[in-house]
Each structure stands twice: as C-alpha cells, then as structure tokens.
Scaffold this motif. Structure first.
Motif, PDB file in Angstrom:
ATOM      1  N   THR A  90       1.062   5.343  -8.962  1.00  0.00           N
ATOM      2  CA  THR A  90       0.013   6.168  -9.567  1.00  0.00           C
ATOM      3  C   THR A  90       0.583   7.435 -10.192  1.00  0.00           C
ATOM      4  OG1 THR A  90      -1.610   5.345  -7.969  1.00  0.00           O
ATOM      5  CG2 THR A  90      -2.144   7.382  -9.133  1.00  0.00           C
ATOM      6  N   ILE A  91       1.469   8.117  -9.464  1.00  0.00           N
ATOM      7  CA  ILE A  91       2.056   9.350  -9.982  1.00  0.00           C
ATOM      8  C   ILE A  91       2.902   9.083 -11.222  1.00  0.00           C
ATOM      9  CG2 ILE A  91       3.722  11.189  -9.499  1.00  0.00           C
ATOM     10  CD1 ILE A  91       2.747  11.061  -6.556  1.00  0.00           C
TER      11      ILE A  91
ATOM     12  N   LYS B 271       0.810  -1.216   0.000  1.00  0.00           N
ATOM     13  CA  LYS B 271       0.000   0.000   0.000  1.00  0.00           C
ATOM     14  C   LYS B 271       0.844   1.267   0.000  1.00  0.00           C
ATOM     15  CE  LYS B 271      -0.610  -0.328   5.028  1.00  0.00           C
ATOM     16  NZ  LYS B 271      -1.588  -0.481   6.137  1.00  0.00           N
ATOM     17  N   GLU B 272       2.081   1.193   0.592  1.00  0.00           N
ATOM     18  CA  GLU B 272       2.941   2.366   0.608  1.00  0.00           C
ATOM     19  C   GLU B 272       3.426   2.744  -0.783  1.00  0.00           C
ATOM     20  OE1 GLU B 272       2.579   0.811   4.512  1.00  0.00           O
ATOM     21  OE2 GLU B 272       3.206  -0.162   2.654  1.00  0.00           O
TER      22      GLU B 272
ATOM     23  N   SER C  35       0.987   5.414  -4.195  1.00  0.00           N
ATOM     24  CA  SER C  35       1.146   6.800  -4.650  1.00  0.00           C
ATOM     25  C   SER C  35       2.273   6.922  -5.657  1.00  0.00           C
ATOM     26  CB  SER C  35       1.392   7.725  -3.453  1.00  0.00           C
ATOM     27  OG  SER C  35       2.551   7.335  -2.746  1.00  0.00           O
ATOM     28  N   TYR C  36       3.377   6.184  -5.427  1.00  0.00           N
ATOM     29  CA  TYR C  36       4.503   6.236  -6.351  1.00  0.00           C
ATOM     30  C   TYR C  36       4.106   5.702  -7.727  1.00  0.00           C
ATOM     31  CZ  TYR C  36       7.605   7.082  -2.352  1.00  0.00           C
ATOM     32  OH  TYR C  36       8.216   7.603  -1.259  1.00  0.00           O
TER      33      TYR C  36
END
Length: 209
Positions: free
Chosen positions: A11-12, A4-5, A8-9
C-alpha cells in the motif's frame, strides 16, 4: 493473494508511486513502481498442491537445501534439514506434518546471513514445536541478514495439518526442520524445494513413538 503482513508495504509503495506518477520526476516514478512490484512479488502467497499421502513431511519453506545433519536438542536427537530462502522466494512458511502445536517460542538474536550454519543458533528466530504421531517435530523460522522479523501464525494447542500456513519471515531467511531420528531423508543438498509441496522426509506408516 498477498500475505497480510505485506499489505502495508504494498500500500505504501503503491501510494507513493501514484503520487510521484503525476509529477515530472520519472526517476522516482520508476523507483516506486519497482518497489511496489518487488513487495508484491516478495509477499505473494500462492496456493499449493499439498500431497495427500501418509507418512511424509513436506518442506516448510521455498528455497534451497543448505544443510542435512543430525543435532541434539535437550538430550533428544533429531535429523535436521535446513532451507535457505533468497529474497525472490515465496516467504510464507507451511507446516511440515500433521499434529498439535506444543509451544511457540520467540528467541531474540543476531542477524547473520541465513545461509551460514551458525545462524541456526544465534539469529533471531521462532521455535515452533509440533507433536505428531511420528514424534516431536521442531520448526525454526530464522531471520537473516536482511530479514528482521519472524512471524508465526500458530499458538500452543492449535491442531495443524500438513501444508497449513505457519507464518512468514520478512526478506531473505532460513527455515530449519528437526525431524524424529527415524525419519528417512528424501532430499539432497542444493535441492530446490517448495513449501507445502516437496516431500523432504518419510516415516514408517503406523510407527508409534
């Protein structure tokens, strides 16, 4: 599955790739595509074949054994096994033994290269203490030169099973295992180990502490 961490990486980087893909800038298209692939690889979280066996400790990390020694913590001696993770290893960490989490302590610090012995003492780290039926077991998630954040999923009082997910360290880093002095080490320096799968030590079954 992706930890889960890493969402964001991924997705961006993936979003930037899609934007640049429709522009005539092939260099940036290749760059962002490569970053997306890199983040997917880095934050991968594969299932593991957890050994079903009593009296064992498994590695908490993928990587290479860089230290086997004895060390004293608060007057108590432990056998120490350290695993160095490079940027291409799986960085999701796993619990080495069954037990109960006694404490989770975050210690701010430096960011020396995680393959150096002194990184165990001075680098940013999480110190997770587990009470097992074999004695106290300590796991240190140690940040490295590239890694800037250690993440623990555990809280004091949690009951944990050997091979459970423990947390993640972002980018190259180190995991130190501190096992009861009676543990019989099952690995050698430079061995390649896998989190939740590789047996790093054995205990006398039925031994009480």
């Amino acid at each position: 599955m992706i930890a889960k961490e890493g969402f964001s990486y991924v997705t961006i980087a993936g979003g930037l790739f899609l934007i640049v893909f429709f522009l005539p800038k092939w260099f940036f298209t290749i760059l962002f595509f490569s970053l997306t692939v890199l983040f997917i690889i880095f934050f991968r979280d594969p299932e593991r074949d957890i050994p079903i066996e009593d009296g064992i400790a498994v590695s908490g990390a993928d990587g290479k054994i860089v230290e086997i020694s004895e060390e004293e913590i608060d007057g108590e001696k432990f056998k120490k096994i350290s695993v160095f993770m490079n940027i291409f290893n799986v960085h999701v960490n796993r619990v080495p033994v069954d037990g109960e989490v006694v404490s989770v302590v975050h210690k701010p610090g430096k960011f020396l290269s995680a393959d150096k012995k002194e990184s165990s003492f001075v680098n940013e780290q999480n110190i997770i203490t587990i009470q097992s039926k074999y004695g106290k077991v300590i796991v240190k998630q140690v940040a490295g030169f590239v890694a800037r954040r250690t993440v623990s999923y555990l809280q004091p009082g949690d009951k944990v099973k050997l091979g459970d997910r423990l947390g993640i360290i972002k980018f190259s880093s180190r995991v130190d295992h501190y096992l009861p002095i009676s543990a019989k080490i099952n690995v050698d320096l430079d061995d390649v180990v896998y989190a939740g799968e590789t047996i790093i030590a054995r205990f006398q079954v039925g031994e009480e502490f």
